[in-house]
Design a protein around this motif. Structure first.
Motif: not given
Length: 173
Positions: A1-4, A10-12, A18-22, A44-45
């Motif tokens: 599972m993703i570590d939220f 987000l970068k992938h 990706r915009r949120a990560y930036e 979003i996540p």
């Protein structure tokens, strides 16, 4: 599972992730406010956001020291100085919320005197993520369609899963 609890995933992700990560890394939000255990929660996540969905940033905030939190937010230089602060009661507890727009992204700050991994926003997101993983793409698209019709996330899940009180029942899943 993703570590939220971290934002590296987000970068992938998709374009919006990706915009949120930036945005979050550009303003070093998680770094500057790490003392408050920030987590990006919401749609979003888990990729069920629609146009206009906000970045839900949750924080662990002892409201006896709310001025310290507000000072740290202001010093982080990513929120406008004239942003309004509200103090809703959630599950019988006073919380703090701020809403504003940063570089075309609506942002909601939510602080509660509870570890972020125990806050309902995080727990709902985890339950919804697991449901989406189990139910697949068709179910996910149905959720997105309901959201486009103006239905909030938890009620959308409730409608498709037959839950009477989705806010409570999702916490039990």
């Amino acid at each position: 599972m993703i570590d939220f609890t971290k934002i590296d995933y987000l970068k992938h992700g998709n374009e919006r992730q990706r915009r949120a990560y930036e945005l979050l890394t550009k303003h070093r939000i998680f770094e500057k406010l790490r003392y408050y255990s920030p987590i990006l929660a919401g749609t979003i996540p888990i990729e069920i956001d629609i146009e206009g969905s906000d970045l839900d940033l949750i924080f662990e905030v002892d409201l006896r020291f709310e001025e310290d939190f507000l000072d740290d937010l202001m010093l982080s230089k990513f929120i406008p100085y004239d942003v309004g602060v509200e103090y809703p009661i959630v599950n019988g507890e006073k919380c703090i919320t701020l809403n504003f727009v940063l570089e075309d992204f609506p942002i909601e700050i939510f602080g509660q005197n509870k570890p972020t991994t125990q806050q309902n926003a995080y727990l709902h997101m985890i339950a919804e993520y697991k449901i989406l993983q189990a139910k697949g793409e068709e179910f996910k698209q149905k959720i997105i369609e309901l959201k486009k019709q103006g239905i909030k996330t938890e009620p959308a899940f409730g409608m498709l899963l037959g839950l009477e009180n989705p806010y409570e029942e999702l916490l039990k899943l």
